[in-house]
Design a protein around this motif. Structure first.
Motif, PDB file in Angstrom:
ATOM      1  N   MET A  39       0.879  -1.174   0.000  1.00  0.00           N
ATOM      2  CA  MET A  39       0.000   0.000   0.000  1.00  0.00           C
ATOM      3  C   MET A  39       0.915   1.221   0.000  1.00  0.00           C
ATOM      4  O   MET A  39       1.696   1.419   0.941  1.00  0.00           O
ATOM      5  CB  MET A  39      -0.888   0.007   1.240  1.00  0.00           C
ATOM      6  CG  MET A  39      -1.801  -1.202   1.377  1.00  0.00           C
ATOM      7  SD  MET A  39      -3.217  -1.175   0.251  1.00  0.00           S
ATOM      8  CE  MET A  39      -4.274   0.037   1.046  1.00  0.00           C
ATOM      9  N   ILE A  40       0.866   2.015  -1.055  1.00  0.00           N
ATOM     10  CA  ILE A  40       1.739   3.184  -1.187  1.00  0.00           C
ATOM     11  C   ILE A  40       0.969   4.435  -0.783  1.00  0.00           C
ATOM     12  O   ILE A  40      -0.030   4.791  -1.417  1.00  0.00           O
ATOM     13  CB  ILE A  40       2.260   3.335  -2.623  1.00  0.00           C
ATOM     14  CG1 ILE A  40       2.999   2.067  -3.066  1.00  0.00           C
ATOM     15  CG2 ILE A  40       3.177   4.544  -2.730  1.00  0.00           C
ATOM     16  CD1 ILE A  40       3.406   2.070  -4.527  1.00  0.00           C
ATOM     17  N   GLU A  41       1.418   5.105   0.273  1.00  0.00           N
ATOM     18  CA  GLU A  41       0.822   6.363   0.725  1.00  0.00           C
ATOM     19  C   GLU A  41       1.664   7.498   0.162  1.00  0.00           C
ATOM     20  O   GLU A  41       2.795   7.729   0.599  1.00  0.00           O
ATOM     21  CB  GLU A  41       0.796   6.421   2.249  1.00  0.00           C
ATOM     22  CG  GLU A  41       0.147   7.674   2.801  1.00  0.00           C
ATOM     23  CD  GLU A  41       0.149   7.696   4.322  1.00  0.00           C
ATOM     24  OE1 GLU A  41      -0.391   8.659   4.886  1.00  0.00           O
ATOM     25  OE2 GLU A  41       0.701   6.756   4.936  1.00  0.00           O
ATOM     26  N   TYR A  42       1.096   8.226  -0.828  1.00  0.00           N
ATOM     27  CA  TYR A  42       1.904   9.162  -1.608  1.00  0.00           C
ATOM     28  C   TYR A  42       1.327  10.572  -1.548  1.00  0.00           C
ATOM     29  O   TYR A  42       0.117  10.775  -1.724  1.00  0.00           O
ATOM     30  CB  TYR A  42       1.970   8.690  -3.065  1.00  0.00           C
ATOM     31  CG  TYR A  42       3.113   9.272  -3.855  1.00  0.00           C
ATOM     32  CD1 TYR A  42       4.430   8.985  -3.508  1.00  0.00           C
ATOM     33  CD2 TYR A  42       2.883  10.106  -4.943  1.00  0.00           C
ATOM     34  CE1 TYR A  42       5.492   9.505  -4.233  1.00  0.00           C
ATOM     35  CE2 TYR A  42       3.927  10.623  -5.683  1.00  0.00           C
ATOM     36  CZ  TYR A  42       5.238  10.329  -5.324  1.00  0.00           C
ATOM     37  OH  TYR A  42       6.280  10.854  -6.048  1.00  0.00           O
ATOM     38  N   ASN A  43       2.205  11.535  -1.332  1.00  0.00           N
ATOM     39  CA  ASN A  43       1.816  12.940  -1.189  1.00  0.00           C
ATOM     40  C   ASN A  43       1.566  13.581  -2.554  1.00  0.00           C
ATOM     41  O   ASN A  43       2.385  13.446  -3.472  1.00  0.00           O
ATOM     42  CB  ASN A  43       2.920  13.707  -0.447  1.00  0.00           C
ATOM     43  CG  ASN A  43       2.466  15.084   0.018  1.00  0.00           C
ATOM     44  OD1 ASN A  43       1.910  15.846  -0.744  1.00  0.00           O
ATOM     45  ND2 ASN A  43       2.703  15.388   1.277  1.00  0.00           N
ATOM     46  N   GLY A  44       0.448  14.292  -2.666  1.00  0.00           N
ATOM     47  CA  GLY A  44       0.083  14.934  -3.922  1.00  0.00           C
ATOM     48  C   GLY A  44       1.028  16.033  -4.366  1.00  0.00           C
ATOM     49  O   GLY A  44       0.976  16.467  -5.522  1.00  0.00           O
TER      50      GLY A  44
END
Length: 317
Positions: free
Chosen positions: A87-92
């Motif tokens: 699960m990749i939590e990526y900043n916009g």
């Protein structure tokens, strides 16, 4: 090595990414015993507590610098932890190209892209960082607006997304997590003998007809549109529509549906020229569109009359 399914959860800071990941991992359909690596590129308000991680057979790896995310790093995680999925939590605020370059060079297989949006700050971001928002929307399989209330302009947000990515699903949730109904009061009478679409309402009609083609099946519509035609198009076909600004002046697109001319009547036009403005009366039917892999409206012209361009020629989302 081995294929590693990846789920990208993407959004601005405090948009609800961590909360969504925690909720997803806790669901029975996802909490199936497989080992999940949560790859996070930021530290938000919501932390992943030890008890939750143990119950869901998950662990967290934090990337402090984007430069550290390389194909060697991913392969090292596979060798050292042997996760079943990521699960990749990526900043916009980060470049998606930097992430995708690594994804393309490794065994990561992107299964789904979910974009989270804080509805209470969405208007501010759309005003000041619209190009970043639209980049996320273009890639999204699912967009979730959270922290909604009765004042949330769901119709406007949904149209903005559908204009750049018709295949994206869009959902709205209240602060307590309950889903909001998406019924929208249309600015025209969909049950009228002839649905008259005003110039400023073309974008609303275009998106609603795309999302709910069954509502418009067999209906007649009247609107002012610009004609697009090309020698490459089948004989007797045009695309009537409008130019829409989906992001900025450099990101304009023509939006319209195919229209059959057949035995169209007109008092003011002998030939329908490319880029000509007309008032079109047409009947709507739905057919399968292979490019979009879904049922889409197609028009059959009844009347086409010459028209002056509207004062505002662009459609805005």
């Amino acid at each position: 090595m081995y294929e590693l399914p990846a789920y990208l959860v993407w959004g601005f800071l405090e948009s609800g990414k961590s909360t969504l990941i925690k909720e997803t991992l806790s669901q029975d359909y996802f909490n199936d015993g497989e080992k999940t690596m949560i790859l996070t590129f930021e530290e938000g308000e919501v932390e992943y507590d030890k008890e939750m991680l143990e119950k869901t057979n998950s662990f967290v790896v934090n990337i402090e610098n984007m430069e550290d995310f390389t194909k060697e790093f991913v392969r090292g995680c596979q060798r050292n932890y042997y996760p079943d999925r990521v699960m990749i939590e990526y900043n916009g605020m980060y470049s998606i190209d930097d992430l995708m370059d690594v994804v393309d060079e490794t065994d990561l297989e992107l299964y789904q892209v979910i974009v989270t949006v804080d509805a209470s700050t969405a208007d501010l971001y759309l005003k000041n960082m619209k190009s970043m928002f639209m980049e996320m929307f273009k890639m999204a399989d699912l967009v979730i607006f959270n922290r909604c209330d009765d004042n949330t302009n769901m119709g406007s947000f949904r149209r903005s997304i559908k204009a750049v990515n018709p295949r994206a699903q869009v959902g709205f949730e209240r602060a307590d997590g309950k889903e909001m109904a998406q019924d929208e009061l249309l600015p025209y009478d969909v049950n009228a003998d002839v649905i008259k679409v005003e110039d400023e309402d073309y974008g609303i009609w275009y998106i609603d007809a795309m999302e709910r083609p069954e509502v418009y099946e067999g209906k007649t519509v009247e609107m002012r549109v610009q004609v697009q035609r090309s020698p490459k198009m089948p004989p007797g076909m045009i695309i009537p529509g409008r130019k829409a600004m989906t992001c900025c002046e450099d990101d304009m697109t023509f939006i319209g549906y195919l229209c059959r001319l057949n035995q169209t009547k007109s008092k003011t036009l002998k030939r329908i020229l490319n880029n000509e403005w007309v008032t079109l009366t047409a009947q709507i039917h739905s057919e399968y569109n292979e490019a979009y892999d879904k049922t889409m409206p197609i028009l059959t012209a009844i009347r086409i009359e010459k028209s002056e361009p509207p004062k505002e020629q662009l459609v805005y989302f």
